[in-house]
Motif scaffolding. Structure first.
Motif, short mmCIF file in Angstrom:
data_model
loop_
_atom_site.label_atom_id
_atom_site.label_comp_id
_atom_site.label_asym_id
_atom_site.label_seq_id
_atom_site.Cartn_x
_atom_site.Cartn_y
_atom_site.Cartn_z
N GLU A 175 8.94 -36.39 -24.94
CA GLU A 175 9.63 -37.04 -23.82
C GLU A 175 9.07 -36.56 -22.49
OE1 GLU A 175 13.72 -36.10 -24.47
OE2 GLU A 175 13.95 -37.52 -26.15
N TRP A 176 8.74 -35.26 -22.42
CA TRP A 176 8.17 -34.74 -21.17
C TRP A 176 6.81 -35.37 -20.91
CZ3 TRP A 176 3.99 -32.23 -19.11
CH2 TRP A 176 4.18 -31.60 -17.87
N ASN A 177 5.99 -35.50 -21.94
CA ASN A 177 4.65 -36.08 -21.77
C ASN A 177 4.72 -37.55 -21.34
OD1 ASN A 177 3.01 -33.84 -22.35
ND2 ASN A 177 3.26 -34.14 -24.56
N GLN A 178 5.76 -38.26 -21.79
CA GLN A 178 5.91 -39.66 -21.39
C GLN A 178 6.23 -39.80 -19.90
OE1 GLN A 178 8.87 -41.36 -23.97
NE2 GLN A 178 7.64 -41.08 -25.83
N ASN A 179 6.82 -38.75 -19.34
CA ASN A 179 7.17 -38.79 -17.91
C ASN A 179 6.53 -37.61 -17.19
OD1 ASN A 179 9.47 -40.98 -18.00
ND2 ASN A 179 9.95 -39.54 -19.65
N SER A 180 5.31 -37.28 -17.56
CA SER A 180 4.64 -36.11 -17.01
C SER A 180 4.45 -36.23 -15.50
CB SER A 180 3.26 -35.93 -17.67
OG SER A 180 2.55 -34.88 -17.05
N PRO A 181 4.86 -35.21 -14.74
CA PRO A 181 4.66 -35.24 -13.30
C PRO A 181 3.22 -34.97 -12.89
CG PRO A 181 5.66 -33.15 -13.95
CD PRO A 181 5.57 -33.99 -15.19
N LEU A 182 2.39 -34.58 -13.86
CA LEU A 182 0.98 -34.31 -13.59
C LEU A 182 0.14 -35.38 -14.29
CD1 LEU A 182 1.00 -30.43 -14.15
CD2 LEU A 182 1.27 -31.69 -12.00
N PRO A 183 -0.45 -36.30 -13.54
CA PRO A 183 -1.20 -37.41 -14.15
C PRO A 183 -2.30 -36.93 -15.09
CG PRO A 183 -0.90 -37.75 -11.78
CD PRO A 183 -0.46 -36.36 -12.07
N GLY A 184 -2.30 -37.51 -16.27
CA GLY A 184 -3.35 -37.20 -17.23
C GLY A 184 -3.09 -35.97 -18.07
N LEU A 185 -2.01 -35.24 -17.78
CA LEU A 185 -1.74 -34.02 -18.55
C LEU A 185 -0.81 -34.34 -19.72
CD1 LEU A 185 -1.88 -30.96 -18.99
CD2 LEU A 185 0.09 -30.73 -17.46
N GLN A 186 -1.25 -33.96 -20.92
CA GLN A 186 -0.43 -34.08 -22.11
C GLN A 186 -0.30 -32.68 -22.73
OE1 GLN A 186 0.97 -37.23 -23.61
NE2 GLN A 186 0.72 -37.48 -21.40
N LEU A 187 0.90 -32.11 -22.60
CA LEU A 187 1.12 -30.76 -23.09
C LEU A 187 1.28 -30.73 -24.60
CD1 LEU A 187 3.66 -29.02 -20.66
CD2 LEU A 187 1.25 -28.47 -21.01
N SER A 188 0.82 -29.64 -25.19
CA SER A 188 1.07 -29.39 -26.61
C SER A 188 1.32 -27.90 -26.79
CB SER A 188 -0.11 -29.85 -27.47
OG SER A 188 -1.28 -29.11 -27.16
N LEU A 189 2.08 -27.58 -27.82
CA LEU A 189 2.43 -26.20 -28.09
C LEU A 189 2.02 -25.85 -29.52
CD1 LEU A 189 6.10 -26.15 -26.68
CD2 LEU A 189 4.01 -25.48 -25.49
N SER A 190 1.61 -24.61 -29.70
CA SER A 190 1.37 -24.08 -31.04
C SER A 190 2.42 -23.01 -31.32
CB SER A 190 -0.04 -23.46 -31.15
OG SER A 190 -1.03 -24.45 -30.95
N SER A 191 2.87 -22.96 -32.57
CA SER A 191 3.94 -22.00 -32.88
C SER A 191 3.74 -21.40 -34.26
CB SER A 191 5.31 -22.69 -32.82
OG SER A 191 5.39 -23.74 -33.77
N GLY A 192 4.25 -20.21 -34.41
CA GLY A 192 4.24 -19.52 -35.70
C GLY A 192 5.64 -19.06 -36.04
N ILE A 193 6.11 -19.40 -37.24
CA ILE A 193 7.46 -19.05 -37.67
C ILE A 193 7.40 -17.87 -38.62
CG2 ILE A 193 9.53 -19.87 -38.86
CD1 ILE A 193 8.81 -22.69 -38.04
N GLN A 194 8.22 -16.87 -38.37
CA GLN A 194 8.23 -15.69 -39.23
C GLN A 194 9.66 -15.15 -39.33
OE1 GLN A 194 5.75 -14.29 -41.10
NE2 GLN A 194 7.38 -13.00 -41.92
N GLU A 195 10.12 -14.95 -40.56
CA GLU A 195 11.43 -14.36 -40.78
C GLU A 195 11.36 -12.84 -40.65
OE1 GLU A 195 14.90 -14.05 -44.28
OE2 GLU A 195 13.17 -15.41 -44.51
N PHE A 196 12.35 -12.26 -39.99
CA PHE A 196 12.37 -10.81 -39.85
C PHE A 196 12.74 -10.17 -41.18
CE2 PHE A 196 14.52 -6.78 -39.03
CZ PHE A 196 13.54 -6.11 -38.30
#
Length: 265
Positions: free
Chosen positions: A219-240
């Motif tokens: 949703e943020w990328n569809q209304n990005s305030p910075l033209p041409g910027l498409q954010l992506s995140l990488s994540s790692g899940i780990q149980e304690f």
């Protein structure tokens, strides 16, 4: 991770202050009761003949000079003024102690919050997660970590400028807070890396949080305030795991995050 919060010494000091205030309050009440007891005893002895000897009429004759009468009135007024002033002083001490404790807690919280993203900072890890980790170790409850990194963030700073980079960090922090529950924790580890600590959540619950983040990011990328910027995140899940240290679990989550980042390149 040891539970060694800096607020404990002040909390102990506050308890000592309030205990001292309460002690002074009790001493004042005891003094008031003694004064009332003396007056009551005097009245009792005046009424004693009527009660025990059947005297129907009580006649009290006293000769007091105006100076003595004035002195007695002044003495009574001084005692009343003393009791009232001490009560006001004790009330003021109590309010000041509570106010100081409140101001300390607010300043302590500000020290734990990253001013840009309004999430916890790395220095807060010991404070905000120490108790949760000890609870997991004691009760065998669940605690899941999501280590998150913004992909190609250096490009954002170089192409759009550092102010835009700060905007992206603030927006990501807000997105992460909106994706978790009030009982969970969002921590900025530094730079463009964040850590989510999901309390009493299993791996399926962590996947739900990750899906919320992905949806919010779309949703943020569809209304990005910075033209041409498409954010992506990488994540790692780990149980304690209670058998491992916090640093070991964090390193495993970090490794999974970088593995996902390499897979997305």
């Amino acid at each position: 991770m040891a539970d060694n919060t800096p607020s404990k010494p002040f909390s102990r000091l506050l308890r000592e202050r309030l205990t001292a205030v309460e002690r002074r309050d009790w001493e004042l009440w005891i003094l008031s009761l003694v004064i009332v007891g003396v007056l009551t005893a005097g009245l009792f002895f005046v009424l004693l003949p009527s009660v025990f000897y059947g005297v129907e009429d009580i006649k009290i004759q006293a000769q007091l000079s105006p100076q003595l009468l004035l002195g007695l009135i002044v003495l009574i007024l001084l005692v009343i003024s003393y009791l009232v002033s001490k009560q006001i002083q004790i009330r003021s001490l109590r309010i000041r102690s509570i106010s100081e404790a409140w101001d300390f807690e607010l300043s302590h919280v500000r020290m734990l919050v990253d001013p840009l993203t309004q999430v916890f900072n790395r220095e807060s890890l010991q404070d905000v997660l120490g108790k949760e980790i000890k609870r997991v170790q004691r009760r065998q409850s669940l605690l899941i970590f999501l280590y998150i990194d913004i992909d190609n963030f250096k490009m954002v700073n170089s192409k759009y400028g550092h102010l835009s980079g700060d905007l992206v960090l603030a927006e990501v922090g807000s997105l992460l807070k909106q994706s978790v529950r009030g009982s969970d924790y969002v921590v900025r580890m530094g730079g463009d890396e964040f850590l989510l600590a999901l309390v009493d959540t299993n791996l399926a619950g962590a996947d739900i949080v990750k899906a919320r983040i992905t949806k919010g990011l779309d949703e943020w990328n569809q209304n990005s305030p910075l033209p041409g910027l498409q954010l992506s995140l990488s994540s790692g899940i780990q149980e304690f795991e209670p058998s491992k240290s916090f640093d070991e679990v964090l390193a495993e989550a970090d490794a999974k995050m970088y593995a996902e980042k390499r897979a997305n390149i």
